[in-house]
Design an enzyme around this catalytic site. Structure first.
Site, PDB file in Angstrom:
ATOM      1  N   LYS A   5       0.846  -1.201   0.000  1.00  0.00           N
ATOM      2  CA  LYS A   5       0.000   0.000   0.000  1.00  0.00           C
ATOM      3  C   LYS A   5       0.876   1.244   0.000  1.00  0.00           C
ATOM      4  O   LYS A   5       1.932   1.266   0.658  1.00  0.00           O
ATOM      5  CB  LYS A   5      -0.906  -0.025   1.234  1.00  0.00           C
ATOM      6  CG  LYS A   5      -1.977   1.072   1.247  1.00  0.00           C
ATOM      7  CD  LYS A   5      -2.875   0.945   2.479  1.00  0.00           C
ATOM      8  CE  LYS A   5      -3.991   1.974   2.495  1.00  0.00           C
ATOM      9  NZ  LYS A   5      -4.855   1.864   3.695  1.00  0.00           N
ATOM     10  N   SER A   7      -9.816   1.565   2.674  1.00  0.00           N
ATOM     11  CA  SER A   7      -8.976   2.385   1.840  1.00  0.00           C
ATOM     12  C   SER A   7      -7.890   1.600   1.099  1.00  0.00           C
ATOM     13  O   SER A   7      -7.304   2.118   0.152  1.00  0.00           O
ATOM     14  CB  SER A   7      -8.316   3.484   2.677  1.00  0.00           C
ATOM     15  OG  SER A   7      -7.424   2.925   3.633  1.00  0.00           O
ATOM     16  N   SER A  32      -9.984  -0.707   6.886  1.00  0.00           N
ATOM     17  CA  SER A  32      -9.403  -0.500   5.554  1.00  0.00           C
ATOM     18  C   SER A  32      -8.685  -1.705   4.967  1.00  0.00           C
ATOM     19  O   SER A  32      -8.332  -1.689   3.787  1.00  0.00           O
ATOM     20  CB  SER A  32      -8.459   0.696   5.565  1.00  0.00           C
ATOM     21  OG  SER A  32      -9.201   1.889   5.629  1.00  0.00           O
TER      22      SER A  32
END
Lengths: 425, 92
Positions: free
Chosen positions: A30, A105, A129
């Site tokens: 990420k 997210s 997330s």
């Protein structure tokens, strides 16, 4: 195909010479996790040319384990969102149905695994997330107990809530990646000795005979009927394997979303104060005084959701409102933790749908921020209570993946891994 | 419609505190959204006071010098630097 899904912000390969448990495995990371020499944007225009001079601890551990990093995965800006649509680099599409969001997210990370662009991925979970996009993309995602995984090198959004966690196609592989990244780190004083020399992967043995599973009624009631139907079928399957299910009540969770957003926004307003355009990030130039320059940098560098959260957090902490919002939110947080503690005196794990809805279509959810916050109802209580949880595919409804969430007591990773592996049977 | 009212001036005031410039459209949009969101947060009034017994452990390490970033590395992402220092805007 993969280019159309917009999975990576930066697609670049970092090979490792080390020989370890992840040799031959590809991992997507990420884009809020620092990678030395590789651009790390947090999905924000503020950091569109930021290149970290050091590796996050988890990235160091990936490299030492022999993993090949294949790119920096797209995400909601600074982790603020549940659909990956607030990224300054455009939305990621769900590999299962490209008209729908991948969740967020950590949407790029989940989509990378679902699309086969990476064997494994790392995401971060502040209020769901990791688990939310795992559920929407039909893969496995783990939010570890607070303190199990080092946050050193993670660009902070809400420090007291967030953890880095793994994505994988199967529970066992997710647990293997967790074994690599877990354990104490001198650079993160909130890490814990639990997790040193862990072997969560071997707990994925599918043996739930005699396991007691509590189902919090509050986390099922509000969910979409199609989600509930798939969830209940998965529970019946666990019962057929020898698990016992029982209804439990968590009265406090009705206030968890409010408490979560007040705390997360307050911490965000403080954390994101560092983005003033001087040491890194978009510069506000040198005209006028520093306040004017900083406010210009932040106007230009931050997107709407980030501004909304920074402003609301500033409001919640400002004179006259601190006791009304922040202090009450801390009370609610303690209440939620007590509720979970009481539940775990009766049962081994708790189960709920990960998300109360099916993945929405792209563009459907951005107009009404409050409605989107409400879809975090089942994931945020876990972060408030610092607990571990896993989302595992429970089946499909109308061709779309449904995730089942299993929550364990603090450092009960083995129990949730074992229970989740039985869902795969 | 909502118990907690927020007006445009309050949004501008908070934006000043947070050092974020907003244009008029953003002020208008945030004013409406903040009223909704803060009204929703009002439910926290119902939360009982909770006694917490947190076990605190000192995790500070001894104050010893460790290796860190070099000056060059620390400055590598700055928009401007001068004589090995960050260059910031004028203080006033």
């Amino acid at each position: 195909m993969s280019a159309d899904l917009n999975i990576f912000v930066t697609e670049e390969t970092l090979d490792s010479d080390a020989d370890g448990p992840l040799s031959g495995k590809t991992v997507a990371v990420k884009d809020n996790i620092s990678t030395e020499g590789l651009r790390t944007t947090c999905g924000s225009a503020m950091l569109d040319d930021y290149v970290p001079p050091y590796d996050a601890t988890v990235v160091e551990r990936l490299k030492n384990a022999g993993a090949t990093i294949v790119g920096k995965a797209n995400m909601d800006e600074f982790g603020m969102g549940s659909t990956t649509e607030t990224s300054a680099f455009g939305a990621t599409k769900n590999p299962v149905d490209p008209e729908r969001v991948p969740g967020g997210s950590s949407g790029g990370s989940a989509a990378a695994v679902a699309a086969g662009e990476a064997d494994l991925a790392l995401g971060t979970d502040t209020g769901g997330s990791v688990r939310n996009p795992a559920a929407f993309c039909g893969v496995v995602g783990i939010k570890p107990t607070y303190g199990l995984v080092s946050r050193y090198g993670l660009v902070a959004y809400a420090n007291s809530l967030e953890q880095i966690g793994p994505f994988a196609p199967t529970v066992e592989e997710a647990a293997e990646l967790l074994d690599v990244i877990a354990g104490p780190d001198a650079n993160d004083a909130t890490t814990h000795d639990e997790g040193a020399d862990s072997d969560y992967a071997s707990a994925a043995d599918g043996d739930v005979d005699g396991l007691t599973i509590g189902v919090p009624t509050e986390l099922v009631e509000g969910a979409d009927d199609r989600v509930v139907e798939t969830f209940e079928a998965a529970l019946s399957d666990l019962e057929a394997q020898g698990a016992e299910t029982t209804e439990v009540s968590l009265e406090s969770v009705g206030h968890a979303v409010q408490a979560y957003y007040v705390i997360a926004m307050s911490e965000a307003s403080s954390n994101l104060a560092r983005f003033d355009g001087v040491r890194y990030g978009k510069s506000g130039g040198y005209d006028g005084n520093w306040n004017e320059s900083f406010a210009r940098a932040r106007e230009e560098g931050f997107g709407a959701e980030v501004k909304r959260r920074v402003l609301l957090g500033t409001y919640a902490l400002s004179a006259g409102y601190h006791d009304k919002y922040y202090k009450k939110a801390q009370d609610a947080r303690a209440w939620v933790a007590q509720d979970f503690d009481a539940a775990f005196e009766e049962v081994d794990v708790l189960a709920s749908p990960t998300m109360p809805v099916l993945p929405p279509k792209l563009g459907e959810s951005l107009d009404d921020p409050l409605q989107l916050y409400l879809t975090d109802a089942n994931t945020v209580p876990v972060n408030l209570a610092n607990l571990p949880a896993i989302s595992v595919p429970a089946g499909e409804a109308e061709g779309l993946p449904v995730g089942l969430q299993l929550i364990g007591p603090k450092f009960g990773e083995e129990t949730i891994v074992r229970a989740a592996s039985a869902v795969e049977n | 419609m909502s118990d907690t009212s927020v007006d445009a001036d309050e949004v501008r005031h908070v934006a000043t505190l947070a050092r974020v410039d907003l244009d008029d459209d953003e002020v208008e949009e945030f004013t409406a959204q903040f009223a909704d969101i803060l009204t929703y947060f009002d439910a926290l009034d119902e939360v009982p006071e909770v006694d917490t017994e947190t076990e605190l452990v000192n995790v500070m390490r001894p104050d010893e010098v460790h290796e860190g970033l070099s000056q060059e590395e620390a400055l590598s992402n700055a928009a401007e630097s001068e004589d090995g220092f960050f260059k910031g805007p004028k203080v006033s």
